[in-house]
Design an enzyme around this catalytic site. Structure first.
Site, PDB file in Angstrom:
ATOM      1  N   LYS A  14      -0.726  -4.879  -3.806  1.00  0.00           N
ATOM      2  CA  LYS A  14      -1.186  -3.737  -3.022  1.00  0.00           C
ATOM      3  C   LYS A  14      -0.383  -2.526  -3.480  1.00  0.00           C
ATOM      4  O   LYS A  14       0.766  -2.332  -3.081  1.00  0.00           O
ATOM      5  CB  LYS A  14      -1.010  -3.978  -1.527  1.00  0.00           C
ATOM      6  CG  LYS A  14      -1.629  -2.856  -0.709  1.00  0.00           C
ATOM      7  CD  LYS A  14      -1.700  -3.206   0.767  1.00  0.00           C
ATOM      8  CE  LYS A  14      -2.437  -2.140   1.558  1.00  0.00           C
ATOM      9  NZ  LYS A  14      -1.911  -0.792   1.404  1.00  0.00           N
ATOM     10  N   ARG A  50     -10.955   8.845  -1.289  1.00  0.00           N
ATOM     11  CA  ARG A  50     -11.635   7.993  -0.322  1.00  0.00           C
ATOM     12  C   ARG A  50     -12.187   8.793   0.852  1.00  0.00           C
ATOM     13  O   ARG A  50     -13.242   8.500   1.402  1.00  0.00           O
ATOM     14  CB  ARG A  50     -10.659   6.919   0.188  1.00  0.00           C
ATOM     15  CG  ARG A  50     -11.318   5.827   0.995  1.00  0.00           C
ATOM     16  CD  ARG A  50     -10.294   4.834   1.507  1.00  0.00           C
ATOM     17  NE  ARG A  50      -9.385   5.453   2.475  1.00  0.00           N
ATOM     18  CZ  ARG A  50      -8.381   4.806   3.063  1.00  0.00           C
ATOM     19  NH1 ARG A  50      -8.131   3.545   2.762  1.00  0.00           N
ATOM     20  NH2 ARG A  50      -7.606   5.421   3.928  1.00  0.00           N
ATOM     21  N   CYS A  59      44.250  16.269   2.304  1.00  0.00           N
ATOM     22  CA  CYS A  59      45.591  16.831   2.105  1.00  0.00           C
ATOM     23  C   CYS A  59      45.602  18.346   2.000  1.00  0.00           C
ATOM     24  O   CYS A  59      46.664  18.956   1.895  1.00  0.00           O
ATOM     25  CB  CYS A  59      46.251  16.212   0.871  1.00  0.00           C
ATOM     26  SG  CYS A  59      45.503  16.756  -0.675  1.00  0.00           S
TER      27      CYS A  59
HETATM   28  N1  LIG Z   1       3.255   7.607   7.799  1.00  0.00           N
HETATM   29  C1  LIG Z   1       2.129   8.021   8.343  1.00  0.00           C
HETATM   30  O1  LIG Z   1       2.088   8.928   9.121  1.00  0.00           O
HETATM   31  C2  LIG Z   1       0.845   7.354   7.954  1.00  0.00           C
HETATM   32  C3  LIG Z   1      -0.373   7.893   8.323  1.00  0.00           C
HETATM   33  C4  LIG Z   1      -1.506   7.237   7.919  1.00  0.00           C
HETATM   34  C5  LIG Z   1      -1.422   6.098   7.173  1.00  0.00           C
HETATM   35  N2  LIG Z   1      -0.211   5.586   6.821  1.00  0.00           N
HETATM   36  C6  LIG Z   1      -0.081   4.348   6.017  1.00  0.00           C
HETATM   37  O2  LIG Z   1      -1.282   3.959   5.494  1.00  0.00           O
HETATM   38  C7  LIG Z   1      -1.712   2.745   6.059  1.00  0.00           C
HETATM   39  C8  LIG Z   1      -3.132   2.834   6.482  1.00  0.00           C
HETATM   40  O3  LIG Z   1      -3.811   3.482   5.496  1.00  0.00           O
HETATM   41  P1  LIG Z   1      -5.091   2.939   4.814  1.00  0.00           P
HETATM   42  O4  LIG Z   1      -6.223   2.935   5.738  1.00  0.00           O
HETATM   43  O5  LIG Z   1      -5.213   3.675   3.551  1.00  0.00           O
HETATM   44  O6  LIG Z   1      -4.815   1.421   4.595  1.00  0.00           O
HETATM   45  P2  LIG Z   1      -3.834   0.674   3.661  1.00  0.00           P
HETATM   46  O7  LIG Z   1      -3.141   1.577   2.743  1.00  0.00           O
HETATM   47  O8  LIG Z   1      -2.996  -0.191   4.504  1.00  0.00           O
HETATM   48  O9  LIG Z   1      -4.843  -0.265   2.876  1.00  0.00           O
HETATM   49  C9  LIG Z   1      -6.081   0.155   2.277  1.00  0.00           C
HETATM   50  C10 LIG Z   1      -5.863   0.809   0.978  1.00  0.00           C
HETATM   51  O10 LIG Z   1      -5.048   0.038   0.157  1.00  0.00           O
HETATM   52  C11 LIG Z   1      -5.222   0.491  -1.160  1.00  0.00           C
HETATM   53  N3  LIG Z   1      -5.035  -0.590  -2.105  1.00  0.00           N
HETATM   54  C12 LIG Z   1      -3.948  -0.754  -2.899  1.00  0.00           C
HETATM   55  N4  LIG Z   1      -4.041  -1.832  -3.642  1.00  0.00           N
HETATM   56  C13 LIG Z   1      -5.221  -2.417  -3.333  1.00  0.00           C
HETATM   57  C14 LIG Z   1      -5.886  -3.583  -3.794  1.00  0.00           C
HETATM   58  N5  LIG Z   1      -5.340  -4.367  -4.702  1.00  0.00           N
HETATM   59  N6  LIG Z   1      -7.087  -3.861  -3.257  1.00  0.00           N
HETATM   60  C15 LIG Z   1      -7.641  -3.076  -2.326  1.00  0.00           C
HETATM   61  N7  LIG Z   1      -7.068  -1.952  -1.863  1.00  0.00           N
HETATM   62  C16 LIG Z   1      -5.855  -1.624  -2.351  1.00  0.00           C
HETATM   63  C17 LIG Z   1      -6.564   1.153  -1.214  1.00  0.00           C
HETATM   64  O11 LIG Z   1      -6.325   2.510  -1.471  1.00  0.00           O
HETATM   65  C18 LIG Z   1      -7.098   0.985   0.159  1.00  0.00           C
HETATM   66  O12 LIG Z   1      -7.837   2.080   0.570  1.00  0.00           O
HETATM   67  C19 LIG Z   1      -0.812   2.475   7.238  1.00  0.00           C
HETATM   68  O13 LIG Z   1      -0.573   1.121   7.419  1.00  0.00           O
HETATM   69  C20 LIG Z   1       0.421   3.241   6.874  1.00  0.00           C
HETATM   70  O14 LIG Z   1       1.262   2.395   6.112  1.00  0.00           O
HETATM   71  C21 LIG Z   1       0.905   6.195   7.213  1.00  0.00           C
HETATM   72 ZN   LIG Z   2      43.670  15.421  -1.273  1.00  0.00          ZN
END
Ligand SMILES: NC(=O)c1ccc[n+]([C@@H]2O[C@H](COP(=O)([O-])OP(=O)(O)OC[C@H]3O[C@@H](n4cnc5c(N)ncnc54)[C@H](O)[C@@H]3O)[C@@H](O)[C@H]2O)c1
Ligand SMILES: [Zn+2]
Length: 700
Positions: free
Chosen positions: A120, A141, A414
């Site tokens: 991932k 996306r 010091c």
């Molecule tokens: N910090 C924040 O404020 C904040 C805000 C929003 C989202 N997030 C982060 O993003 C996550 C949610 O975002 P999300 O909806 O994009 O989900 P996600 O990132 O948990 O998972 C989906 C995404 O993973 C990616 N991906 C990477 N490798 C992949 C693979 N091998 N196969 C398929 N997909 C793959 C794709 O881009 C896909 O859209 C949260 O769990 C969080 O970690 C953080």
């Molecule tokens: Zn010193």
């Protein structure tokens, strides 16, 4: 009302609704910052936790769920500066599991003949539309249905073909992740800070920010890469499985990763998850987990999807390595060589298995490079056993009360004015090496450590108290410490018992206190370590660059401290493992008068400054290189080494063609095998003894 009734009737308490609204808003805002501005205000850990709470709340009270709940959508729908692009097929998010148990449960309810397991990648999802083999449109996306047109930016990415090789289908939507390699991340942030811009919180945001640029030249200048992880709409070709699609896409020249595997059972899935958990940082990009997919496309179709994620895939998320915390202060530490290092003091925070409240910032330039201010919320990163690091400030959360760190001009220990050792050095130092309490404490601690004198009863606390009580002004007086001196400390004394008040011990009594066991030990240690071998004395002197290896070699070669002091740089440098830098450092050390005073004070206190010359040890091994591997009966590792060195031989650590003899003891490993492979002379322990006694002739 029971929860069951509530769910049926669709009525929820105002508190629950309030909490739902709170969480939904928090998450919606976080999404906006994360997807929109690529500048998150929450850490992923905080985000995921809030999301889990919201999901649990909605699961227990389905009436709370509305179409605008963040649990029901992919990403954030928003108006942007980029042209909207409708994907031909929806892009989904992924559901998560956070433990082996949750993964096992998913596998159990999603049986499949074959699972495709892949990394991932922590980046930004993109959709590339190829029409008749030509890259027609590239989009982010977005909300999963409509993304942003970033075609000109994607065209600048290395490794993304503008035209597919061979026979390409009429329509092909390629899904993949654009990422920013870890290696370039620090430099990018430093450049942004230098230009007065906010740095990125992590490589993932750097990828998003770099790709969503109005000017594609900016994108082109960044080292972005892409890897494929799926297909969308397809016309003119049919795939039976995801892995088959990967194989074909690779033939067409698309950047399909070579790290995925197709496995048949839960055990292999778990093994893959575990393996990459252990090797998470061996990759050029960051990963935040593993994605497990049902490989067969018909089965994927049959399983379908929820409003935001497919049912045929799951993301196993690894524990977070980044958290947000408050940078309360930046202080400086004065090290053993006087180097002054700023470090951050943070609100204690738990990350990667331990609580962190301090992180080094290396030097004033580093503080500036990172652009952190005192009072900032900062991204703190701790990867496994690696020391924690402050990555970047969360600029969006500043309220104006933050202030810049100012490097002190004078030593906090010091009061001496600080300066670089040489013109142009990034580090500044306290030049008061002799009596600066911070430096002296570090030197005492190092001198007492196991690799030097090995004074068990003298540790960090002890060194601190001996200094704060004024019992030592430099390490020269160490061996002159008396029971009377120690009676003035707290650490080395205890309350006298009534009987001792009447009849004090021989070591004396002071203010109703007598020496503690620790105090007696210190005196005993100081008496006994005076006969430690010369190399340990050398290490204890804190001569820069002189560690145990160089010290051993010098001791074997010169035999006494006097001889080392009298030796020329050339002579010193010719000792095995010594060399010019160390040789010069040794001479420079002896040029300082108070250094020579330490040697004299120690000698006067009876510290042995020469090794016994072993008359029975003629220089039988002159010019001979010996490697000892495995354990021997009659020699410890150190003893074997010294036996070789004292006979003029070279004790090497690894086997090569230049090795003359390899002594193989018990449980010897790969070195013994390598020795055989190279056809080297191999000796057992008795052969080693013969070699020591009579040289190569002894083992003819
Ligand atoms: N910090 C924040 O404020 C904040 C805000 C929003 C989202 N997030 C982060 O993003 C996550 C949610 O975002 P999300 O909806 O994009 O989900 P996600 O990132 O948990 O998972 C989906 C995404 O993973 C990616 N991906 C990477 N490798 C992949 C693979 N091998 N196969 C398929 N997909 C793959 C794709 O881009 C896909 O859209 C949260 O769990 C969080 O970690 C953080
Ligand atoms: Zn010193």
């Amino acid at each position: 009302m029971s929860e069951h009734d509530e769910a049926e009737s669709g009525v929820t308490s105002p508190e629950l609704r309030r909490r739902w609204t709170e969480l939904n808003q928090l998450l919606a805002e976080a999404q906006e910052a994360y997807y929109g501005a690529a500048a998150p205000t929450l850490s992923d850990a905080e985000y995921d936790e809030a999301m889990r709470e919201l999901e649990a709340l909605e699961a227990a009270h389905p009436s709370l769920v509305t179409p605008d709940s963040v649990t029901q959508r992919v990403g954030a729908a928003r108006v942007t500066d980029f042209r909207p692009i409708e994907h031909r097929r929806r892009m989904m998010s992924l559901d998560n599991v956070f433990s082996d148990e949750e993964l096992a449960a998913w596998l159990a309810r999603t049986p499949a003949e074959r699972y495709l397991c892949e990394l991932k990648i922590d980046g930004l999802a993109v959709n590339l539309l190829y029409l008749d083999g030509r890259l027609a449109v590239a989009a982010t996306r977005g909300d999963g249905r409509v993304g942003e047109d970033i075609t000109p930016n994607v065209l600048t990415l290395q490794g993304v073909p503008h035209r597919l090789r061979g026979e390409a289908p009429a329509v092909l939507e390629v899904r993949g992740e654009v990422f920013f390699p870890v290696a370039g991340f620090e430099d990018l942030n430093a450049a942004l800070v230098a230009a007065g811009k906010a740095p990125f919180a992590n490589p993932r945001n750097a990828a998003a920010g770099s790709l969503r640029q109005k000017n594609p030249e900016v994108t082109a200048a960044r080292p972005l890469r892409m890897l494929v992880h799926g297909v969308g709409a397809v016309e003119g070709v049919e795939f039976g499985s995801q892995s088959e699609a990967y194989a074909r896409m690779r033939e067409w020249g698309l950047p399909v990763p070579d790290t995925f595997v197709v496995v048949t059972g839960a055990d292999d899935v778990t093994a893959f998850v575990r393996h990459h958990g252990d090797h998470r940082h061996d990759l050029s990009h960051e990963i935040d987990g593993i994605v497990i997919k049902v490989d067969d496309l018909d089965e994927q179709e049959r399983l379908g999807a929820t409003s935001r994620a497919p049912r045929w895939a799951i993301a196993y998320k690894y524990p977070p390595e980044e958290v947000n915390t408050r940078l309360l202060d930046i202080r400086v530490n004065v090290g053993r060589t006087g180097r002054v290092t700023p470090y951050g003091v943070m609100e204690p925070v738990f990350v990667s298995g331990s609580t962190v409240e301090m992180a080094t910032l290396h030097n004033a330039y580093e503080v500036e490079r990172k652009g952190v201010l005192i009072g900032d919320t900062v991204v703190l990163r701790k990867a496994g056993d690696v020391i924690p690091e402050i990555v970047a400030p969360v600029v969006a959360l500043r309220d104006g009360t933050e202030r810049a760190f100012v490097m002190p001009t004078h030593c906090p220990s010091c009061g001496t004015e600080l300066r670089p050792e040489k013109e142009g050095d990034k580090d500044i130092r306290c030049p008061n090496a002799r009596t600066c309490p911070s430096q002296l404490r570090e030197r005492l601690f190092a001198l007492a450590s196991r690799g030097a004198f090995d004074i068990e009863a003298l540790g960090w606390e002890g060194a601190g108290e001996l200094l704060s009580r004024g019992l030592l002004t430099d390490e020269g007086a160490l061996f002159g410490l008396t029971a009377d001196d120690l009676l003035r400390t707290e650490l080395y004394t205890r309350q006298a018992k009534p009987a001792e008040l009447a009849d004090p011990p021989a070591t004396g009594i002071r203010d109703g206190r007598v020496l503690s066991r620790q105090g007696e030990n210190l005196l005993a240690n100081l008496a006994s370590v005076r006969t430690q071998p010369l190399w340990r004395v050398l290490v204890a002197l804190s001569i820069r660059h002189v560690g145990p290896t160089a010290a051993r070699s010098l001791a074997a070669r010169f035999g006494s401290l006097d001889a080392i002091r009298a030796a020329s740089v050339e002579d010193l440098a010719s000792a095995d493992g010594v060399g010019q830098v160390i040789a010069e450092s040794i001479q420079a050390w002896f040029d300082v008068d108070w250094h020579r005073d330490i040697v004299e004070a120690w000698a006067a206190a009876g510290v042995r400054m020469a090794d016994d010359v072993d008359e029975s040890a003629p220089r039988t091994l002159e010019g001979i290189t010996v490697v000892v591997t495995g354990s021997l009966q009659g020699f410890s590792r150190d003893e074997a080494k010294e036996a070789i060195l004292s006979r003029g031989g070279k004790a090497a650590g690894s086997v090569s063609r230049k090795t003359d003899f390899v002594v193989v003891g018990e449980n010897a490993g790969s070195k013994a095998a390598k020795a055989e492979e190279l056809g080297l002379r191999i000796l057992d322990e008795s052969g080693f003894e013969a070699l020591l006694a009579r040289g190569p002739a002894g083992v003819e």
